[in-house]
Design a protein around this motif. Structure first.
Motif, mmCIF file in Angstrom:
data_model
loop_
_atom_site.group_PDB
_atom_site.id
_atom_site.type_symbol
_atom_site.label_atom_id
_atom_site.label_comp_id
_atom_site.label_asym_id
_atom_site.label_seq_id
_atom_site.Cartn_x
_atom_site.Cartn_y
_atom_site.Cartn_z
ATOM 1 N N ASP A 40 0.990 -1.302 -0.107
ATOM 2 C CA ASP A 40 -0.085 0.078 -0.144
ATOM 3 C C ASP A 40 0.428 1.493 0.037
ATOM 4 N N ASN A 41 2.428 0.955 0.805
ATOM 5 C CA ASN A 41 3.014 2.871 0.740
ATOM 6 C C ASN A 41 3.412 2.628 -1.185
ATOM 7 N N TYR A 42 4.425 3.366 -0.733
ATOM 8 C CA TYR A 42 5.339 3.117 -1.600
ATOM 9 C C TYR A 42 6.776 2.519 -1.431
ATOM 10 N N VAL A 43 7.294 1.774 -2.825
ATOM 11 C CA VAL A 43 7.930 0.922 -2.312
ATOM 12 C C VAL A 43 9.205 1.153 -3.695
ATOM 13 N N LYS A 44 10.357 0.904 -3.405
ATOM 14 C CA LYS A 44 11.506 1.847 -3.698
ATOM 15 C C LYS A 44 12.100 0.603 -4.407
ATOM 16 N N ASP A 45 12.268 -0.580 -3.202
ATOM 17 C CA ASP A 45 13.290 -1.843 -3.915
ATOM 18 C C ASP A 45 12.009 -2.875 -3.208
ATOM 19 N N ILE A 46 11.866 -3.961 -4.723
ATOM 20 C CA ILE A 46 10.766 -4.821 -4.072
ATOM 21 C C ILE A 46 11.344 -5.600 -3.707
ATOM 22 N N ASN A 47 13.312 -5.220 -3.689
ATOM 23 C CA ASN A 47 13.685 -6.887 -2.541
ATOM 24 C C ASN A 47 13.671 -6.848 -0.992
ATOM 25 N N ASP A 48 13.026 -5.657 -0.793
ATOM 26 C CA ASP A 48 12.717 -5.131 0.601
ATOM 27 C C ASP A 48 11.263 -6.232 1.321
ATOM 28 N N HIS A 49 10.484 -6.360 0.765
ATOM 29 C CA HIS A 49 9.312 -7.176 0.759
ATOM 30 C C HIS A 49 9.110 -8.348 -0.075
ATOM 31 N N LEU A 50 9.537 -8.900 -1.013
ATOM 32 C CA LEU A 50 9.850 -9.914 -1.298
ATOM 33 C C LEU A 50 11.004 -10.502 -1.924
ATOM 34 N N THR A 51 11.240 -12.328 -1.846
ATOM 35 C CA THR A 51 12.242 -12.928 -2.230
ATOM 36 C C THR A 51 11.304 -14.609 -2.966
ATOM 37 N N VAL A 52 12.484 -14.782 -3.599
ATOM 38 C CA VAL A 52 12.272 -15.384 -4.849
ATOM 39 C C VAL A 52 11.938 -16.921 -3.923
ATOM 40 N N GLY A 53 11.005 -17.489 -3.737
ATOM 41 C CA GLY A 53 9.964 -18.528 -3.461
ATOM 42 C C GLY A 53 9.580 -18.155 -2.311
ATOM 43 N N ASP A 54 9.114 -17.307 -1.927
ATOM 44 C CA ASP A 54 7.596 -16.705 -1.675
ATOM 45 C C ASP A 54 6.550 -17.435 -1.427
ATOM 46 N N GLU A 55 5.990 -17.170 -1.236
ATOM 47 C CA GLU A 55 4.467 -17.971 -1.197
ATOM 48 C C GLU A 55 3.380 -16.500 -0.963
ATOM 49 N N VAL A 56 2.283 -16.274 -1.750
ATOM 50 C CA VAL A 56 2.063 -15.123 -1.476
ATOM 51 C C VAL A 56 0.400 -15.508 -1.802
ATOM 52 N N GLU A 57 -0.533 -14.709 -1.668
ATOM 53 C CA GLU A 57 -1.876 -14.479 -2.299
ATOM 54 C C GLU A 57 -1.954 -13.098 -3.294
ATOM 55 N N VAL A 58 -2.409 -13.347 -4.217
ATOM 56 C CA VAL A 58 -2.240 -12.351 -5.305
ATOM 57 C C VAL A 58 -3.672 -12.304 -5.324
ATOM 58 N N LYS A 59 -4.339 -11.219 -6.037
ATOM 59 C CA LYS A 59 -6.095 -10.688 -6.767
ATOM 60 C C LYS A 59 -5.675 -10.755 -8.309
ATOM 61 N N VAL A 60 -6.197 -11.866 -9.037
ATOM 62 C CA VAL A 60 -5.495 -11.465 -10.832
ATOM 63 C C VAL A 60 -6.825 -10.025 -11.144
ATOM 64 N N LEU A 61 -6.300 -9.596 -11.956
ATOM 65 C CA LEU A 61 -6.375 -8.130 -12.827
ATOM 66 C C LEU A 61 -6.911 -7.996 -13.774
ATOM 67 N N ASN A 62 -6.372 -8.967 -15.012
ATOM 68 C CA ASN A 62 -6.245 -8.918 -15.959
ATOM 69 C C ASN A 62 -5.645 -9.739 -16.260
ATOM 70 N N VAL A 63 -6.336 -10.288 -17.751
ATOM 71 C CA VAL A 63 -6.275 -11.889 -18.103
ATOM 72 C C VAL A 63 -5.550 -11.196 -19.948
ATOM 73 N N GLU A 64 -4.412 -10.911 -19.855
ATOM 74 C CA GLU A 64 -4.208 -9.881 -21.622
ATOM 75 C C GLU A 64 -5.171 -11.443 -22.104
ATOM 76 N N SER A 65 -5.033 -11.105 -23.635
ATOM 77 C CA SER A 65 -5.014 -12.084 -25.411
ATOM 78 C C SER A 65 -4.414 -12.844 -25.289
ATOM 79 N N ASP A 66 -3.224 -12.252 -24.815
ATOM 80 C CA ASP A 66 -1.562 -12.728 -25.201
ATOM 81 C C ASP A 66 -0.851 -13.205 -24.591
ATOM 82 N N GLY A 67 -2.310 -13.981 -23.079
ATOM 83 C CA GLY A 67 -2.142 -15.099 -22.406
ATOM 84 C C GLY A 67 -1.205 -13.533 -21.162
ATOM 85 N N LYS A 68 -0.833 -12.716 -20.811
ATOM 86 C CA LYS A 68 0.061 -11.950 -19.808
ATOM 87 C C LYS A 68 -1.076 -12.047 -18.835
#
Length: 147
Positions: A40-68
């Motif tokens: 919710d606040n400004y994120v300067k460095d994403i590594n301060d919040h996440l690391t590879v291997g973390d389990e996270v809950e996400v909400k799907v915002l959009n699904v593009e026609s090209d699969g993104k």
């Protein structure tokens, strides 16, 4: 399992870049959590919040026609959704306290993009004016009496 817009799913962070994090979703598909959707606040460095291997809950915002797939961690939390559903009264955005941090104890307001930009531009111009005034007085700028 099909990924539907608006659904909340658990995923695993598989990669981190300077603009966001890639999350592997159930079924083997991968989506991107943009850096602005991590917290919710400004994120300067994403590594301060996440690391590879973390389990996270996400909400799907959009699904593009090209699969993104666009994802959000901050919108997957229940708190922000509840606070946004209640309309906030207009507290007179033009009558702000002057100076830096003059309004730091006030609760956050729900603002649209134009209001945020207008507030930013006004604050920026005020700071630049103050800075110019301060440096001109030290250098003996325009209008300064010499001798």
């Amino acid at each position: 399992m099909s990924i539907e817009v608006g659904s909340k799913v658990k995923g695993k962070v598989t990669g981190i870049t300077n603009f966001g994090a890639f999350v592997e979703l159930p079924g083997g598909s991968t989506g991107l959590v943009h850096i602005s959707e991590v917290a919710d606040n400004y994120v300067k460095d994403i590594n301060d919040h996440l690391t590879v291997g973390d389990e996270v809950e996400v909400k799907v915002l959009n699904v593009e026609s090209d699969g993104k797939i666009g994802l959000s961690i901050r919108k997957a939390k229940d708190q922000p959704q509840q606070s946004q559903s209640r309309p906030r009264p207009n507290r007179g955005n033009d009558q702000r306290g002057g100076g830096r941090g003059g309004n730091s104890s006030a609760p956050p307001r729900a603002e649209n993009f134009e209001q945020k930009m207008a507030r930013f531009l006004k604050d920026s111009e005020d700071r630049l004016t103050s800075l110019k005034r301060h440096t001109e007085s030290k250098r003996g700028g325009r209008g300064a009496k010499k001798g």
